[in-house]
Design a protein around this motif. Sequence first.
Motif, PDB file in Angstrom:
ATOM      1  N   SER A   1      -2.283  -3.390  -4.938  1.00 15.49           N
ATOM      2  CA  SER A   1      -2.362  -4.335  -5.902  1.00 15.49           C
ATOM      3  C   SER A   1      -2.906  -5.750  -5.510  1.00 15.49           C
ATOM      4  CB  SER A   1      -0.958  -4.612  -6.633  1.00 15.49           C
ATOM      5  OG  SER A   1      -0.178  -5.520  -5.374  1.00 15.49           O
ATOM      6  N   LEU A   2      -2.976  -5.681  -4.160  1.00 14.98           N
ATOM      7  CA  LEU A   2      -3.700  -7.146  -3.659  1.00 14.98           C
ATOM      8  C   LEU A   2      -5.101  -7.067  -4.109  1.00 14.98           C
ATOM      9  CD1 LEU A   2      -2.156  -7.777  -0.284  1.00 14.98           C
ATOM     10  CD2 LEU A   2      -1.585  -9.161  -2.473  1.00 14.98           C
ATOM     11  N   SER A   3      -5.553  -6.007  -3.971  1.00 15.11           N
ATOM     12  CA  SER A   3      -7.337  -6.039  -4.398  1.00 15.11           C
ATOM     13  C   SER A   3      -7.560  -5.359  -5.633  1.00 15.11           C
ATOM     14  CB  SER A   3      -7.849  -4.930  -3.167  1.00 15.11           C
ATOM     15  OG  SER A   3      -7.315  -3.678  -3.095  1.00 15.11           O
ATOM     16  N   HIS A   4      -6.592  -4.686  -6.240  1.00 10.84           N
ATOM     17  CA  HIS A   4      -6.920  -3.843  -7.713  1.00 10.84           C
ATOM     18  C   HIS A   4      -6.254  -4.690  -8.821  1.00 10.84           C
ATOM     19  CE1 HIS A   4      -9.203  -0.915  -5.683  1.00 10.84           C
ATOM     20  NE2 HIS A   4      -8.179  -0.712  -4.743  1.00 10.84           N
ATOM     21  N   GLY A   5      -5.156  -5.378  -8.286  1.00 11.49           N
ATOM     22  CA  GLY A   5      -4.320  -5.754  -9.484  1.00 11.49           C
ATOM     23  C   GLY A   5      -3.161  -4.828  -9.702  1.00 11.49           C
ATOM     24  N   ARG A   6      -1.964  -5.225 -10.279  1.00 16.27           N
ATOM     25  CA  ARG A   6      -0.625  -4.524 -10.292  1.00 16.27           C
ATOM     26  C   ARG A   6      -0.899  -3.470 -11.627  1.00 16.27           C
ATOM     27  NH1 ARG A   6       3.545  -5.617  -7.542  1.00 16.27           N
ATOM     28  NH2 ARG A   6       3.680  -7.282  -6.256  1.00 16.27           N
ATOM     29  N   ASN A   7      -1.811  -3.637 -12.678  1.00 16.05           N
ATOM     30  CA  ASN A   7      -1.986  -2.665 -13.555  1.00 16.05           C
ATOM     31  C   ASN A   7      -2.970  -1.732 -13.327  1.00 16.05           C
ATOM     32  OD1 ASN A   7       0.447  -3.696 -15.049  1.00 16.05           O
ATOM     33  ND2 ASN A   7      -0.899  -5.536 -15.849  1.00 16.05           N
ATOM     34  N   HIS A   8      -3.824  -1.588 -12.412  1.00 21.71           N
ATOM     35  CA  HIS A   8      -4.973  -0.852 -11.884  1.00 21.71           C
ATOM     36  C   HIS A   8      -4.278   0.670 -11.895  1.00 21.71           C
ATOM     37  CE1 HIS A   8      -8.138   1.345 -10.037  1.00 21.71           C
ATOM     38  NE2 HIS A   8      -8.843   0.316 -10.357  1.00 21.71           N
ATOM     39  N   PRO A   9      -5.007   1.724 -12.483  1.00 19.65           N
ATOM     40  CA  PRO A   9      -4.659   2.862 -12.904  1.00 19.65           C
ATOM     41  C   PRO A   9      -4.180   3.620 -11.534  1.00 19.65           C
ATOM     42  CG  PRO A   9      -6.296   2.720 -14.219  1.00 19.65           C
ATOM     43  CD  PRO A   9      -6.179   1.472 -13.307  1.00 19.65           C
ATOM     44  N   LEU A  10      -4.716   3.143 -10.548  1.00 17.22           N
ATOM     45  CA  LEU A  10      -4.653   3.940  -9.116  1.00 17.22           C
ATOM     46  C   LEU A  10      -3.182   3.268  -8.517  1.00 17.22           C
ATOM     47  CD1 LEU A  10      -7.920   3.716  -6.965  1.00 17.22           C
ATOM     48  CD2 LEU A  10      -6.714   5.880  -7.714  1.00 17.22           C
ATOM     49  N   VAL A  11      -2.889   1.893  -8.623  1.00 16.24           N
ATOM     50  CA  VAL A  11      -1.883   1.232  -8.246  1.00 16.24           C
ATOM     51  C   VAL A  11      -0.585   1.713  -8.962  1.00 16.24           C
ATOM     52  CG1 VAL A  11      -0.369  -1.040  -8.308  1.00 16.24           C
ATOM     53  CG2 VAL A  11      -2.823  -1.084  -7.805  1.00 16.24           C
ATOM     54  N   LEU A  12      -0.589   2.059 -10.343  1.00 15.81           N
ATOM     55  CA  LEU A  12       0.301   2.998 -11.142  1.00 15.81           C
ATOM     56  C   LEU A  12       0.619   4.137 -10.521  1.00 15.81           C
ATOM     57  CD1 LEU A  12      -0.477   1.335 -14.710  1.00 15.81           C
ATOM     58  CD2 LEU A  12       1.121   0.620 -13.092  1.00 15.81           C
ATOM     59  N   ILE A  13      -0.477   4.858 -10.383  1.00 19.84           N
ATOM     60  CA  ILE A  13      -0.226   6.235  -9.779  1.00 19.84           C
ATOM     61  C   ILE A  13       0.461   6.033  -8.350  1.00 19.84           C
ATOM     62  CG2 ILE A  13      -1.412   8.229  -8.849  1.00 19.84           C
ATOM     63  CD1 ILE A  13      -3.550   7.838 -11.046  1.00 19.84           C
ATOM     64  N   ALA A  14       0.323   5.439  -7.548  1.00 23.52           N
ATOM     65  CA  ALA A  14       0.790   5.148  -6.491  1.00 23.52           C
ATOM     66  C   ALA A  14       2.255   4.838  -6.441  1.00 23.52           C
ATOM     67  CB  ALA A  14      -0.120   3.988  -5.490  1.00 23.52           C
ATOM     68  N   LYS A  15       2.638   3.981  -7.411  1.00 22.83           N
ATOM     69  CA  LYS A  15       3.977   3.620  -7.356  1.00 22.83           C
ATOM     70  C   LYS A  15       4.565   4.715  -7.950  1.00 22.83           C
ATOM     71  CE  LYS A  15       6.993   0.057  -9.588  1.00 22.83           C
ATOM     72  NZ  LYS A  15       7.020  -1.062 -10.465  1.00 22.83           N
ATOM     73  N   TRP A  16       4.223   5.570  -8.917  1.00 24.26           N
ATOM     74  CA  TRP A  16       4.967   6.607  -9.368  1.00 24.26           C
ATOM     75  C   TRP A  16       4.987   7.663  -8.231  1.00 24.26           C
ATOM     76  CZ3 TRP A  16       2.600  11.610  -9.293  1.00 24.26           C
ATOM     77  CH2 TRP A  16       3.265  12.549  -9.936  1.00 24.26           C
ATOM     78  N   TYR A  17       4.158   7.841  -7.453  1.00 24.51           N
ATOM     79  CA  TYR A  17       3.988   8.999  -6.196  1.00 24.51           C
ATOM     80  C   TYR A  17       5.038   8.288  -5.393  1.00 24.51           C
ATOM     81  CZ  TYR A  17       2.524  10.485  -1.717  1.00 24.51           C
ATOM     82  OH  TYR A  17       2.619  10.837  -0.470  1.00 24.51           O
ATOM     83  N   GLU A  18       5.139   6.899  -5.120  1.00 28.27           N
ATOM     84  CA  GLU A  18       6.092   6.701  -3.932  1.00 28.27           C
ATOM     85  C   GLU A  18       7.720   7.065  -4.473  1.00 28.27           C
ATOM     86  OE1 GLU A  18       4.411   3.409  -1.143  1.00 28.27           O
ATOM     87  OE2 GLU A  18       4.253   2.813  -3.012  1.00 28.27           O
ATOM     88  N   LYS A  19       7.765   6.706  -5.819  1.00 33.31           N
ATOM     89  CA  LYS A  19       9.164   6.839  -6.485  1.00 33.31           C
ATOM     90  C   LYS A  19       9.540   8.432  -6.320  1.00 33.31           C
ATOM     91  CE  LYS A  19      11.464   5.398 -10.745  1.00 33.31           C
ATOM     92  NZ  LYS A  19      11.413   4.695 -12.073  1.00 33.31           N
ATOM     93  N   LEU A  20       8.472   9.272  -6.798  1.00 31.71           N
ATOM     94  CA  LEU A  20       8.815  10.596  -6.915  1.00 31.71           C
ATOM     95  C   LEU A  20       9.303  11.290  -5.648  1.00 31.71           C
ATOM     96  CD1 LEU A  20       9.097  13.359  -8.422  1.00 31.71           C
ATOM     97  CD2 LEU A  20       6.354  13.367  -7.908  1.00 31.71           C
ATOM     98  N   PHE A  21       8.337  10.931  -4.728  1.00 30.83           N
ATOM     99  CA  PHE A  21       8.209  11.948  -3.432  1.00 30.83           C
ATOM    100  C   PHE A  21       9.345  11.026  -2.391  1.00 30.83           C
ATOM    101  CE2 PHE A  21       4.524  13.859  -4.891  1.00 30.83           C
ATOM    102  CZ  PHE A  21       4.633  15.022  -4.464  1.00 30.83           C
ATOM    103  N   GLY A  22       9.355   9.662  -2.609  1.00 34.02           N
ATOM    104  CA  GLY A  22      10.558   9.022  -1.827  1.00 34.02           C
ATOM    105  C   GLY A  22      11.912   9.449  -2.254  1.00 34.02           C
ATOM    106  N   ARG A  23      12.133  10.165  -3.260  1.00 33.07           N
ATOM    107  CA  ARG A  23      13.535  10.840  -3.549  1.00 33.07           C
ATOM    108  C   ARG A  23      13.752  12.140  -2.862  1.00 33.07           C
ATOM    109  NH1 ARG A  23      13.728   9.776 -10.096  1.00 33.07           N
ATOM    110  NH2 ARG A  23      13.745   7.644 -10.200  1.00 33.07           N
ATOM    111  N   LEU A  24      12.565  12.628  -2.399  1.00 34.18           N
ATOM    112  CA  LEU A  24      12.876  13.928  -1.775  1.00 34.18           C
ATOM    113  C   LEU A  24      13.424  13.844  -0.342  1.00 34.18           C
ATOM    114  CD1 LEU A  24       9.750  15.709  -3.293  1.00 34.18           C
ATOM    115  CD2 LEU A  24      12.301  15.869  -4.098  1.00 34.18           C
ATOM    116  N   SER A  25      13.311  12.637   0.111  1.00 31.46           N
ATOM    117  CA  SER A  25      13.920  12.600   1.698  1.00 31.46           C
ATOM    118  C   SER A  25      15.323  12.755   1.839  1.00 31.46           C
ATOM    119  CB  SER A  25      13.531  11.104   2.228  1.00 31.46           C
ATOM    120  OG  SER A  25      13.931  10.191   1.550  1.00 31.46           O
TER     121      SER A  25
END
Length: 459
Positions: free
Chosen positions: A158-182
């Motif tokens: 988000s430092l380079s793309h902004g918090r609402n950039h699609p890639l940032v939102l996808i990365a956040k969803w990804y970390e939230k989803l797969f982080g729960r599988l640990s």
Amino acid sequence: PAVTGAVAALLFLLLWRRRCAGGAGRVCVAVLGDLGRSPRMQYHALALARHGREVALLGYLQNRPHRDVLRSENIRLVPVAELRGLRVGPKLFLYVLKVVVQSVQLLYTLLRIDQPSYILLQQNPPGLPSIAVAWVAGLFWGSKLIIDWHNYGYSIMSLSHGRNHPLVLIAKWYEKLFGRLSDYNLCVTDAMKEDLWVNFKIKAVTLYDKPASYFKETPLDLQHDLYMKLAKDYEPFKPRYYRAVNPGAERSAFTERESKGGSVVKVRGRPALLISSTSWTEDEDFSVLLRALEDYERFIKEGAKLPALVCVITGKGPLKDYYNGLIQKLHFKHIQICTPWLEAEDYPLLLGSADLGVCLHKSSSGLDLPMKVVDMFGCCLPVCAIYFKCLHELVKHNENGLIFRDSKELAEQLKMLFSEFPSLEGKLHSFRQNLRKSQQLRWDESWDQTVLPLLGHKE
């Protein structure tokens, strides 16, 4: 159908046998980054090796890890091929291609090692694709996945793309989803522990960064040896002048050995040594320090009794050339700046020799703490650190250092701290004394209390 069923059954049995056999006592410590610049994961590997575990330390081998890692009989370095040369084409396409290639490289490497009972993954950007790949490898091996959360990948993006950039939102969803599988999660602050639970529903245990045993105050003779070594390549460490009374002395800008093999003394009128370390990324704005140094130079010109400064900024990273360009445009009379890359063994020696540390790390998430300050405190080195919301978990203002918010405040702090230099009075000395008295836990003790219970006894 019968043949297909038999093959499927055979594959299932082979996979089940692979999952159940071997792996006892083996741990894979994985970093999708440079091992030489991942001290916390090196510390994990050393702690595991100390408890008799066989460790596969996996990551990029750009810079040499610490010699303790290289010398350990229980640690095997497993290099991951680094992706280079993808520069032509649309940015989105290059990013997707990079993630795909890194996924294949990392999974291939994880499946080639001996079966581990645990995979301990550093969750430091880039989190995509390392978490998902480590989870898949864990399924294949039957290994438990431990994620050590240093920061969030999406907050760095988000430092380079902004918090609402699609890639940032996808990365956040990804970390939230797969982080729960640990199976287990570690994190570096209580603030991050709370955030993981509130926003991701991930339960974590706080394992604060602690200094390794070799981060300590450096004896004067070792300081001199280090200065003489650095003086071969860096002008600020060379002597300012030689005293005629002892022309044969071995001398640096800070110390002098009276005769060959003799005792070492500090040079009268020596400059103060200020050190900062960085990965030269967007979350550290070094123009703040440069502006403060401009004010410090002005204080001296206006008559303030302050020592000359040698400012050493260590590290490698993408913005180093940019800031070196800014530094070359500065014309100081009383301040010298150099930006070396130090060997792993020399870095703690320099921290243990310095007079003041400066930290410009401003957490992208506001939830991680700068390990450089941890190491400085291990060397009883007082620190001036830029403010962010959970910094108080580490830096106690007016106790072990000072917290500033802008270049003007930092400049005033430098003026105050160095006003009585090198006297053993004043704030700088009292901060160092407080650090000496604090007797904080070292990494090994903290790790044994926090991580070892998660792994159980040695199988």
